[in-house]
Design a protein around this motif. Sequence first.
Motif, mmCIF file in Angstrom:
data_model
loop_
_atom_site.group_PDB
_atom_site.id
_atom_site.type_symbol
_atom_site.label_atom_id
_atom_site.label_comp_id
_atom_site.label_asym_id
_atom_site.label_seq_id
_atom_site.Cartn_x
_atom_site.Cartn_y
_atom_site.Cartn_z
ATOM 1 N N SER A 1 0.828 -1.207 0.000
ATOM 2 C CA SER A 1 0.000 0.000 0.000
ATOM 3 C C SER A 1 0.862 1.257 0.000
ATOM 4 O O SER A 1 2.061 1.215 0.245
ATOM 5 C CB SER A 1 -0.941 -0.004 1.218
ATOM 6 O OG SER A 1 -0.226 -0.098 2.423
ATOM 7 N N VAL A 2 0.213 2.353 -0.289
ATOM 8 C CA VAL A 2 0.810 3.680 -0.235
ATOM 9 C C VAL A 2 -0.054 4.497 0.712
ATOM 10 O O VAL A 2 -1.279 4.502 0.602
ATOM 11 C CB VAL A 2 0.825 4.338 -1.635
ATOM 12 C CG1 VAL A 2 1.281 5.777 -1.549
ATOM 13 C CG2 VAL A 2 1.714 3.550 -2.578
ATOM 14 N N LEU A 3 0.583 5.165 1.675
ATOM 15 C CA LEU A 3 -0.150 5.982 2.634
ATOM 16 C C LEU A 3 0.073 7.455 2.297
ATOM 17 O O LEU A 3 1.213 7.876 2.086
ATOM 18 C CB LEU A 3 0.322 5.711 4.059
ATOM 19 C CG LEU A 3 -0.412 6.558 5.094
ATOM 20 C CD1 LEU A 3 -1.195 5.662 6.038
ATOM 21 C CD2 LEU A 3 0.550 7.410 5.880
ATOM 22 N N VAL A 4 -1.006 8.201 2.223
ATOM 23 C CA VAL A 4 -0.948 9.645 2.008
ATOM 24 C C VAL A 4 -1.318 10.286 3.338
ATOM 25 O O VAL A 4 -2.466 10.193 3.785
ATOM 26 C CB VAL A 4 -1.921 10.089 0.890
ATOM 27 C CG1 VAL A 4 -1.847 11.598 0.711
ATOM 28 C CG2 VAL A 4 -1.626 9.361 -0.402
ATOM 29 N N ASP A 5 -0.326 10.890 4.005
ATOM 30 C CA ASP A 5 -0.493 11.481 5.332
ATOM 31 C C ASP A 5 -0.718 12.981 5.186
ATOM 32 O O ASP A 5 0.198 13.710 4.815
ATOM 33 C CB ASP A 5 0.747 11.192 6.174
ATOM 34 C CG ASP A 5 0.645 11.723 7.593
ATOM 35 O OD1 ASP A 5 -0.405 12.277 7.963
ATOM 36 O OD2 ASP A 5 1.627 11.579 8.338
ATOM 37 N N THR A 6 -1.928 13.438 5.456
ATOM 38 C CA THR A 6 -2.236 14.871 5.343
ATOM 39 C C THR A 6 -1.984 15.607 6.649
ATOM 40 O O THR A 6 -2.231 16.794 6.741
ATOM 41 C CB THR A 6 -3.711 15.079 4.924
ATOM 42 O OG1 THR A 6 -4.551 14.512 5.928
ATOM 43 C CG2 THR A 6 -3.982 14.441 3.583
ATOM 44 N N THR B 1 1.417 17.520 3.142
ATOM 45 C CA THR B 1 1.104 16.128 2.842
ATOM 46 C C THR B 1 2.373 15.348 2.506
ATOM 47 O O THR B 1 3.232 15.832 1.781
ATOM 48 C CB THR B 1 0.122 16.071 1.658
ATOM 49 O OG1 THR B 1 -1.054 16.784 2.029
ATOM 50 C CG2 THR B 1 -0.242 14.652 1.314
ATOM 51 N N ARG B 2 2.467 14.120 3.033
ATOM 52 C CA ARG B 2 3.591 13.225 2.752
ATOM 53 C C ARG B 2 3.055 11.885 2.287
ATOM 54 O O ARG B 2 1.995 11.442 2.715
ATOM 55 C CB ARG B 2 4.461 13.005 3.991
ATOM 56 C CG ARG B 2 5.046 14.271 4.542
ATOM 57 C CD ARG B 2 6.087 14.851 3.585
ATOM 58 N NE ARG B 2 6.686 16.039 4.137
ATOM 59 C CZ ARG B 2 6.564 17.232 3.621
ATOM 60 N NH1 ARG B 2 5.846 17.430 2.563
ATOM 61 N NH2 ARG B 2 7.165 18.271 4.157
ATOM 62 N N VAL B 3 3.816 11.212 1.424
ATOM 63 C CA VAL B 3 3.428 9.913 0.881
ATOM 64 C C VAL B 3 4.516 8.908 1.229
ATOM 65 O O VAL B 3 5.703 9.230 1.147
ATOM 66 C CB VAL B 3 3.252 9.991 -0.658
ATOM 67 C CG1 VAL B 3 2.912 8.640 -1.238
ATOM 68 C CG2 VAL B 3 2.189 11.021 -1.010
ATOM 69 N N THR C 1 6.222 7.419 6.496
ATOM 70 C CA THR C 1 6.364 8.602 5.652
ATOM 71 C C THR C 1 7.588 9.379 6.114
ATOM 72 O O THR C 1 7.954 9.339 7.285
ATOM 73 C CB THR C 1 5.115 9.508 5.720
ATOM 74 O OG1 THR C 1 4.824 9.831 7.085
ATOM 75 C CG2 THR C 1 3.914 8.833 5.101
ATOM 76 N N ARG D 1 -5.808 10.223 6.649
ATOM 77 C CA ARG D 1 -4.634 9.537 6.109
ATOM 78 C C ARG D 1 -5.221 8.465 5.209
ATOM 79 O O ARG D 1 -5.939 7.589 5.673
ATOM 80 C CB ARG D 1 -3.786 8.933 7.216
ATOM 81 C CG ARG D 1 -3.108 9.985 8.088
ATOM 82 C CD ARG D 1 -2.483 9.318 9.301
ATOM 83 N NE ARG D 1 -1.846 10.254 10.171
ATOM 84 C CZ ARG D 1 -2.450 10.868 11.200
ATOM 85 N NH1 ARG D 1 -3.728 10.662 11.433
ATOM 86 N NH2 ARG D 1 -1.781 11.691 11.971
ATOM 87 N N THR E 1 -5.043 5.348 2.429
ATOM 88 C CA THR E 1 -4.204 4.276 1.880
ATOM 89 C C THR E 1 -4.802 3.779 0.582
ATOM 90 O O THR E 1 -6.007 3.602 0.459
ATOM 91 C CB THR E 1 -4.053 3.081 2.847
ATOM 92 O OG1 THR E 1 -5.321 2.491 3.080
ATOM 93 C CG2 THR E 1 -3.429 3.487 4.146
#
Length: 188
Positions: free
Chosen positions: A34-39, A45-47, A74, A177, A179
């Motif tokens: 998976s890829v997590l996009v942390d807002t 925002t970090r991926v 991240t 966040r 995924t």
Amino acid sequence: MRCTIACALALGAGLIARPTPMSAQSLGWQAAASVLVDTDAFGGTRVGPGLTGVALVRPDRPLSYTLTLTVARTDFRVESDELHRNHGAVALGVRYAPPRDGPRVGVTMGLGVLAWDDVSETDPTFRSGADADAMLFPGVEVSIPAGSVRIDLALRDLMTGWWNALLDPAEGDVRHRVTASIGIELGS
């Protein structure tokens, strides 16, 4: 927003409370990259990469009870420090996907806990205090047959702060966040 969260929780609770018979054939597993996009990261925002595992119990073909585990990382900079944030989430939920031999689309809803901790790459003595929050876990999944397994594509929101926003909208701060994952499902 408050009505949407309350309606989703009521629907999930009603589906979970429904008693149904089960057999050994009603168990399934998913493993996914998976890829997590942390807002909620410092500076925006970090991926980052992650892994997701799901245990499924299917008392009924369209309905599955799920236990979902997600870990991710991240990276971000704060002044001269290179930091990374470790994320860990666990959720119990319900997935509804009408049975089909071909591709199928399903929706998920769950409740759980998300924990995170920031660690410095450049200063080994730096440690942030780990933090955790209650998590609402809505998502959508597409499952495509591929021989004896199914390929699963999923998009899930690890939504924190929803409980405070429900109790006091003026004080609450819902954070997302997200995924996105691709993996395989066995036992379908």
